[in-house]
Design an enzyme around this catalytic site. Structure first.
Site, short mmCIF file in Angstrom:
data_model
loop_
_atom_site.label_atom_id
_atom_site.label_comp_id
_atom_site.label_asym_id
_atom_site.label_seq_id
_atom_site.Cartn_x
_atom_site.Cartn_y
_atom_site.Cartn_z
N SER A 21 0.82 -1.21 0.00
CA SER A 21 0.00 0.00 0.00
C SER A 21 0.86 1.26 0.00
O SER A 21 1.86 1.36 0.71
CB SER A 21 -0.90 -0.01 1.24
OG SER A 21 -1.67 1.17 1.29
N LYS A 45 -3.44 2.55 -2.03
CA LYS A 45 -3.07 3.52 -0.99
C LYS A 45 -4.21 3.58 0.05
O LYS A 45 -5.38 3.53 -0.31
CB LYS A 45 -2.90 4.89 -1.67
CG LYS A 45 -2.75 6.07 -0.74
CD LYS A 45 -1.32 6.24 -0.31
CE LYS A 45 -1.17 7.33 0.74
NZ LYS A 45 0.11 7.20 1.46
N ASN A 126 -4.87 -0.48 8.05
CA ASN A 126 -3.61 0.22 8.32
C ASN A 126 -3.66 0.80 9.73
O ASN A 126 -4.19 1.88 9.95
CB ASN A 126 -3.39 1.32 7.27
CG ASN A 126 -2.13 2.11 7.53
OD1 ASN A 126 -1.38 1.82 8.47
ND2 ASN A 126 -1.88 3.12 6.72
N CYS A 129 -1.80 4.54 12.45
CA CYS A 129 -2.44 5.84 12.40
C CYS A 129 -2.81 6.23 13.82
O CYS A 129 -3.20 5.36 14.61
CB CYS A 129 -3.69 5.69 11.54
SG CYS A 129 -4.45 7.25 11.20
N ASN A 190 4.62 -2.35 8.62
CA ASN A 190 4.66 -1.01 8.06
C ASN A 190 6.05 -0.42 8.31
O ASN A 190 6.93 -1.12 8.80
CB ASN A 190 3.56 -0.15 8.72
CG ASN A 190 3.00 0.88 7.75
OD1 ASN A 190 3.76 1.59 7.09
ND2 ASN A 190 1.69 0.97 7.67
N GLY A 243 11.77 -3.85 2.85
CA GLY A 243 13.08 -3.92 2.23
C GLY A 243 13.28 -5.00 1.19
O GLY A 243 14.42 -5.37 0.89
C1 LIG Z 1 5.82 6.60 -0.06
C2 LIG Z 1 5.19 5.56 0.80
C3 LIG Z 1 3.83 5.62 1.10
C4 LIG Z 1 3.22 4.64 1.90
N1 LIG Z 1 1.88 4.71 2.16
C5 LIG Z 1 1.29 3.73 2.87
C6 LIG Z 1 -0.13 3.72 3.07
O1 LIG Z 1 -0.86 4.59 2.61
N2 LIG Z 1 -0.66 2.68 3.79
C7 LIG Z 1 0.10 1.67 4.32
O2 LIG Z 1 -0.45 0.76 4.95
N3 LIG Z 1 1.45 1.65 4.12
C8 LIG Z 1 2.04 2.64 3.42
N4 LIG Z 1 3.39 2.59 3.20
C9 LIG Z 1 4.19 1.51 3.80
C10 LIG Z 1 4.46 0.40 2.79
O3 LIG Z 1 3.26 -0.20 2.36
C11 LIG Z 1 5.38 -0.68 3.39
O4 LIG Z 1 4.72 -1.27 4.50
C12 LIG Z 1 6.72 -0.12 3.88
O5 LIG Z 1 7.20 0.86 2.99
C13 LIG Z 1 7.77 -1.22 4.07
O6 LIG Z 1 8.04 -1.90 2.87
P1 LIG Z 1 9.28 -1.51 1.89
O7 LIG Z 1 10.50 -1.47 2.75
O8 LIG Z 1 9.30 -2.59 0.85
O9 LIG Z 1 8.93 -0.18 1.34
C14 LIG Z 1 4.01 3.57 2.42
C15 LIG Z 1 5.38 3.51 2.12
C16 LIG Z 1 5.97 4.48 1.32
C17 LIG Z 1 7.43 4.36 1.00
#
Ligand SMILES: Cc1cc2nc3c(=O)[nH]c(=O)nc-3n(C[C@H](O)[C@H](O)[C@H](O)COP(=O)(O)O)c2cc1C
Length: 303
Positions: A21, A45, A126, A129, A190, A243
Site C-alpha cells: 500500500s 493507498k 492500516n 495511524c 509497516n 526492504g
Molecule cells: C511513499 C510511501 C507511502 C506509503 N503509504 C502507505 C499507506 O498509505 N498505507 C500503508 O499501509 N502503508 C504505506 N506505506 C508503507 C508500505 O506499504 C510498506 O509497509 C513499507 O514501505 C515497508 O516496505 P518496503 O521497505 O518494501 O517499502 C508507504 C510507504 C511508502 C514508501
C-alpha cells in the site's frame, strides 16, 4: 514448473508477491507502468472516511540504506475513491485490496464497508495511524488495535488483514489481539519511525520531522517481527513486508514464516520490479528442487 500459488488462510493468491500500500497509488492508475500480472495481489493507498490533505513538502528523503516518508496518508476520501476507481478495479490483472485508515474504529469500518461495495478482494487495516482518543498509533496497543479490527470485521464479509508496526513494544501481543478480533492474517510490517537532519539547512529532512523509514534498512527489523510472530503462532498467516529488493529477500521472508511477501519502496525506483522478483523466486526454487513455494513457509530451523 514451480507452483507459485500460496494461501493466506483460505484466501488463495496466484503468486506470493503483494504490491504494498502507498507504493502503487490507487493500483488502477499504475496499471500501465506496473507488472501486476506478477503479483498475487496489489494493495491500494490507504483511504479514510473524509479527504486528508497530507503533509507539506518535503515528505520523501533518501536516508542511509532506505528512505524516509511523511506523506500523511494524503487521499481523496472514500466517496471520491469509490467513484473514481471502483469501476476500473476489475480491469487490473491481479486482485486489488483496499486499505482502510481512520482515527476511530467507526471510521475504519465505514471505509471498509465502502471498499467492499466497490469490489476489492480483501481489506487491509492500516493500524499505523494515531488513535483519536489516545493520540497514540493504534498499532502500538493490542487492545486499541483489536477494537479497530473487530469493527472492520463486522463491516465486511471479505478477508481482513491487519497491518502492524515494528514500533510496537510487543508485536506478538498485537498480532494475537487482532487475530482474536477476526483478522485473517497480519502484515509485518509497516515502516519504522525514523528521522534525519540536513546539516546545511539544520532542518529535518521531512516537514513532519519524524516519518516512516522503509527499504533495505527495514528488512532485518520486519524479519524479526515475522520470526517472532510465526514462532509464537505458527498457524497465523503472515505477509512479510520491508526492504524486499530481489527474489532472495522473498525466499528469506517465506523461510521465516511468511506465506506471502509485499514489495514497497522498490517500486519507486523500478515500478516493474515484481516481474523480475517473481522470476528470481522461480529460478531459486528450480535450482533448489522446490516444487511449490508453500514448501518454504516457516522452513528455517532455529538453532
Ligand atoms: C511513499 C510511501 C507511502 C506509503 N503509504 C502507505 C499507506 O498509505 N498505507 C500503508 O499501509 N502503508 C504505506 N506505506 C508503507 C508500505 O506499504 C510498506 O509497509 C513499507 O514501505 C515497508 O516496505 P518496503 O521497505 O518494501 O517499502 C508507504 C510507504 C511508502 C514508501
Amino acid at each position: 514448473m514451480v507452483d507459485l500459488r500460496t494461501r493466506l488462510g483460505s484466501h488463495e493468491l496466484r503468486t506470493p508477491l503483494v504490491a504494498a500500500s502507498g507504493t502503487v497509488g490507487s493500483v488502477v492508475d499504475c496499471v500501465a507502468v506496473s507488472a501486476f500480472e506478477a503479483y498475487g495481489a496489489a494493495v491500494a493507498k490507504s483511504v479514510s472516511a473524509e479527504p486528508w490533505e497530507g503533509r507539506p513538502a518535503p515528505r520523501l528523503a533518501p536516508v542511509g540504506a532506505g528512505m524516509l516518508n511523511g506523506i500523511g496518508i494524503q487521499n481523496p476520501g472514500i466517496a471520491a475513491w469509490v467513484e473514481r476507481y471502483g469501476p476500473a478495479l476489475a480491469k487490473v490483472p491481479t486482485q486489488v485490496w483496499g486499505s482502510t485508515v481512520g482515527t476511530t474504529p467507526a471510521e475504519f469500518a465505514q471505509v471498509a464497508a465502502a471498499l467492499s461495495g466497490a469490489g476489492v478482494a480483501a481489506i487491509e487495516v492500516n493500524l499505523s495511524c494515531p488513535n483519536l482518543e489516545q493520540g497514540r498509533m493504534y498499532a502500538l496497543d493490542p487492545i486499541a488495535s483489536a477494537g479497530v479490527v473487530a469493527a472492520v470485521r463486522d463491516a465486511t464479509t471479505l478477508p481482513v488483514g491487519a497491518k502492524l508496526s515494528p514500533n510496537a513494544p510487543d508485536v506478538t501481543a498485537v498480532a494475537a489481539a487482532v487475530a482474536e478480533a477476526g483478522a485473517d492474517w497480519v502484515v509485518l510490517t509497516n515502516t519504522v519511525w525514523g528521522a534525519a537532519i540536513d546539516i546545511e539547512t539544520r532542518r529535518p529532512a521531512l516537514s513532519g520531522s519524524v516519518g516512516g523509514y522503509s527499504g533495505q534498512g527495514l528488512k532485518p527489523v520486519a524479519m524479526r517481527c515475522v520470526w517472532e510472530v510465526h514462532q509464537a503462532f505458527p498457524e497465523l498467516p503472515i505477509i512479510g513486508c520491508g526492504g524486499v529488493r530481489n527474489g532472495g529477500d522473498v525466499i528469506e521472508y517465506l523461510m521465516a514464516g511468511a506465506s506471502a511477501v509485499a514489495i514497497g519502496t522498490s517500486h519507486l525506483a523500478d515500478p516493474r520490479c515484481g516481474a523480475r522478483i517473481r522470476d528470481q523466486v522461480e529460478a531459486w526454487c528450480r535450482r533448489h528442487d522446490v516444487a511449490a513455494v508453500t514448501e518454504l513457509v516457516g522452513s528455517a530451523t532455529p538453532w
